[in-house]
Design a protein around this motif. Structure first.
Motif, mmCIF file in Angstrom:
data_model
loop_
_atom_site.group_PDB
_atom_site.id
_atom_site.type_symbol
_atom_site.label_atom_id
_atom_site.label_comp_id
_atom_site.label_asym_id
_atom_site.label_seq_id
_atom_site.Cartn_x
_atom_site.Cartn_y
_atom_site.Cartn_z
ATOM 1 N N VAL A 73 0.821 -1.216 0.000
ATOM 2 C CA VAL A 73 0.000 0.000 0.000
ATOM 3 C C VAL A 73 0.856 1.268 0.000
ATOM 4 C CG1 VAL A 73 -1.975 -1.103 1.118
ATOM 5 C CG2 VAL A 73 -0.189 -0.048 2.519
ATOM 6 N N VAL A 77 -0.979 4.855 0.665
ATOM 7 C CA VAL A 77 -1.234 5.126 2.078
ATOM 8 C C VAL A 77 -0.983 6.580 2.455
ATOM 9 C CG1 VAL A 77 1.096 4.478 2.851
ATOM 10 C CG2 VAL A 77 -0.841 4.246 4.414
ATOM 11 N N ARG A 88 -5.667 -3.404 3.055
ATOM 12 C CA ARG A 88 -4.691 -4.041 2.176
ATOM 13 C C ARG A 88 -5.168 -5.445 1.825
ATOM 14 N NH1 ARG A 88 -1.135 -7.216 5.461
ATOM 15 N NH2 ARG A 88 -1.645 -6.971 7.674
ATOM 16 N N VAL A 304 -5.244 -0.771 7.158
ATOM 17 C CA VAL A 304 -3.896 -0.219 7.213
ATOM 18 C C VAL A 304 -3.803 0.794 8.352
ATOM 19 C CG1 VAL A 304 -2.223 1.203 5.950
ATOM 20 C CG2 VAL A 304 -3.517 -0.597 4.760
ATOM 21 N N ARG A 306 -2.292 3.998 9.214
ATOM 22 C CA ARG A 306 -1.680 5.075 8.423
ATOM 23 C C ARG A 306 -0.369 5.545 9.045
ATOM 24 N NH1 ARG A 306 -5.817 7.365 5.313
ATOM 25 N NH2 ARG A 306 -7.324 5.709 4.919
ATOM 26 N N TYR A 310 1.422 0.535 6.950
ATOM 27 C CA TYR A 310 1.082 -0.805 6.482
ATOM 28 C C TYR A 310 -0.018 -1.394 7.377
ATOM 29 C CZ TYR A 310 4.309 -2.220 10.204
ATOM 30 O OH TYR A 310 4.952 -2.369 11.405
#
Length: 310
Positions: A73, A77, A88, A304, A306, A310
């Motif tokens: 991502v 992201v 994800r 995810v 932020r 991930y």
């Protein structure tokens, strides 16, 4: 109420995903409309590939979630216009593909297979490899893919260590975490497998200093992200013998440029980003379940963080 789902990816992805995704969505029992084009203010979910034409999410006023088709991502992201949950791809097919690729190359290097495959020169090579229990393998990154690979290598009998940012527990795996644990994990790595995400904190994590912390003659296997390795430092370590071989599946620039030194180096194996790939049938089930969750009030899966990237 109908859930409007925008499929935002390259056209060839639509050709592969339309049928399995429709089937998976049908099995949820939801009313839905899946299309390649909607007015932005009519979209509830975006099934997303970061290389799509959708880069500004600010017009999607009723958007509930963006569901990534890729495991990585890093290309979405940090998008400041994305203010809804981002999931994800965590897919059984992707995980099994990675486990098989990693296990195959760890066994290849453990058994010294290259000498027999390429050494058909009349030399009777009688060196016997150690048993797996006497070979130390370290996996950097214990997310979904790393955990699965570490656990599978342990089942094969290897002495497996793992490292992650935060504490993890995996049966039959010695786990380390944080800055203090990284040196110990590297020191135990006769074979090192890189499965970390691409974040500012992991860029060049395998630099000259950390390569020097490996046992001399270690093997490096990278199916994670190209930016995890300082390329110049790795080439120097290969030339000195500190690293005896590197098997690399991911690179900073892909396809790997024809003039890159990795291609010609006798101690490097290049594979073309094939360690694992999303399978449309199983990935469609993951996407459909998250849309069902969004419509029924259940929590989304695989969101995810932020702040971590991930």
């Amino acid at each position: 109420m109908t859930a409007n789902i925008l499929f935002a990816a390259q056209s060839e992805s639509w050709d592969r995903y339309q049928t399995p995704l429709t089937r998976a969505l049908d099995r949820t029992g939801l009313a839905y409309d899946l299309r390649l084009d909607f007015a932005p203010d009519q979209v509830d979910y975006i099934v997303y590939a970061p290389n799509s034409s959708v880069q500004d999410f600010s017009a999607y006023s009723r958007l509930k979630a963006v569901l990534n088709l890729w495991a990585g991502v890093e290309d979405v992201v940090g998008n400041p216009t994305l203010r809804v949950p981002l999931a994800r791809m965590v897919d059984h097919g992707l995980t099994r593909g990675m486990v098989e690729w990693v296990a195959g190359h760890v066994l290849r290097h453990h058994l010294g297979m290259d000498a027999h495959i390429t050494g058909q020169d009349g030399v009777w090579r009688t060196q016997v490899p150690p048993l797996a229990q006497d070979r130390r393998v370290t996996v950097l990154g214990l997310g979904e893919l790393g955990r699965a690979c570490a656990a599978s290598l342990a089942i094969l009998g290897f002495a497996v260590s793992g490292w992650s940012r935060s504490p993890k527990t995996i049966a039959q795996v010695t786990t380390h975490h944080g800055d203090a644990g990284l040196a110990a994990a590297l020191a135990a790595a006769e074979i090192l497998v890189l499965l970390l995400p691409d974040t500012p904190a992991t860029a060049n994590i395998l630099n000259a200093r950390r390569l020097a912390g490996l046992p001399r003659g270690a093997i490096v296997i990278n199916p994670g992200r190209g930016a995890l390795i300082d390329d110049a430092a790795l080439l120097a370590a290969l030339d000195s013998g500190q690293v005896s071989h590197a098997t690399l599946d991911v690179f900073r620039t892909e396809p790997l440029p024809a003039d890159h030194p990795f291609w010609a180096h006798p101690r490097v194996t290049v594979t073309p980003h094939i360690a694992s790939a999303t399978r449309e049938s199983s990935a469609s089930e993951v996407i459909a379940e998250n849309i069902w969750r969004g419509e029924t009030g259940a929590p989304f899966l695989h969101l995810v963080d932020r702040a971590l990237g991930y």
